[in-house]
Design an enzyme around this catalytic site. Structure first.
Site: not given
Length: 267
Positions: A45-46, A162
């Protein structure tokens, strides 16, 4: 199709990136680092946050796809061993009734930062945090231009829907479905006693509301916008609101949000 690949930089992600390029070449895709239609994030996700900020000026024109090199993340629909299937669907060789992906759009956080040395603006995909460097943060929080509380504590986190499953969740914030146009304010270790009082509970603001965070003492502060750290010593205020822009993700197969939540936290 014009595409670009953002990888995490480790050997596995680099190898997968090269594999994707080879598969894309077979389908006649065009590598385009300037104006891609789709950006593939390979990593975690990073990595998706990095891809988002790298193309922040072209957000309305780009859709993102995430490939996770470990467990499935909240921004990743695909596992590392599924690259060939992803490229096949991207080429339109999947279900003839679904030649185009379903595009989902999520709201973003807009920040207007006022400092004695000048003003700046940012867009965040996940969250914005304000923390003290040398001690307790003292900040006045206004909602819709009306004073709400005087905060004292370690800091404040403002998240998008999100991003509500990330740092916000660790602070006791609610998980919000990412299609809901809102922002969430969560306290970081607030001080509550007979003298100092805060609400002590996360607050969710709808799209047509805004909050202002005013620095109320001389203090060194660390602002974090997703993965970007900014040190400030002359902060006046930060205005937080739902951005007029949205981020787009290309879904080549269904993967509902609540399935992601169950997989991440319960399975």
């Amino acid at each position: 199709m014009r595409y670009y690949v953002q990888d995490r930089g480790d050997q596995l992600s680099i190898d997968l990136s090269q594999q994707f390029h080879a598969l894309a070449k077979e389908e006649g895709f065009k590598l385009d680092a300037e104006s891609p239609e789709i950006v593939i994030s390979i990593g975690g996700d990073g990595t998706m946050l990095q891809a988002f900020h790298n193309f922040i000026d072209r957000i309305p024109d780009i859709a993102f796809v995430g490939v996770h090199t470990g467990h499935l993340g909240f921004y990743a629909d695909w596992k590392k061993e599924e690259l060939r299937e992803l490229v096949r669907l991207m080429s339109g060789k999947g279900d003839p009734e679904r030649l185009k992906p379903r595009i989902v759009q999520y709201p973003l956080l807009e920040l207007e930062i006022r400092k004695k040395s000048g003003n700046s603006s940012y867009i965040a995909l996940n969250e914005f945090t304000l923390k003290g460097v040398d001690g307790t943060v003292v900040a006045q929080v206004d909602i819709n231009d009306v004073t709400f509380e005087m905060f004292r504590g370690d800091g404040i986190c403002v998240s998008t829907p999100s991003g509500s499953t990330a740092y916000n969740k660790a602070l006791g914030g609610a998980m919000v479905h990412p299609t809901i146009e809102a922002i969430q304010i969560a306290e970081i270790a607030s001080i509550n006693n007979r003298v100092y009082r805060t609400l002590g509970s996360p607050v969710i603001l709808p799209k047509h509301h805004h909050c202002d965070i005013f620095s109320r003492k001389d203090q060194r502060l660390l602002m974090t916008i997703d993965h970007v750290n900014v040190m400030v010593e002359d902060l006046i205020s930060v205005r937080c609101q739902v951005s007029s822009h949205k981020v787009s993700f290309a879904r080549f197969r269904p993967y509902p949000f609540w399935n992601r939540v169950r997989t991440a936290f319960l399975d």
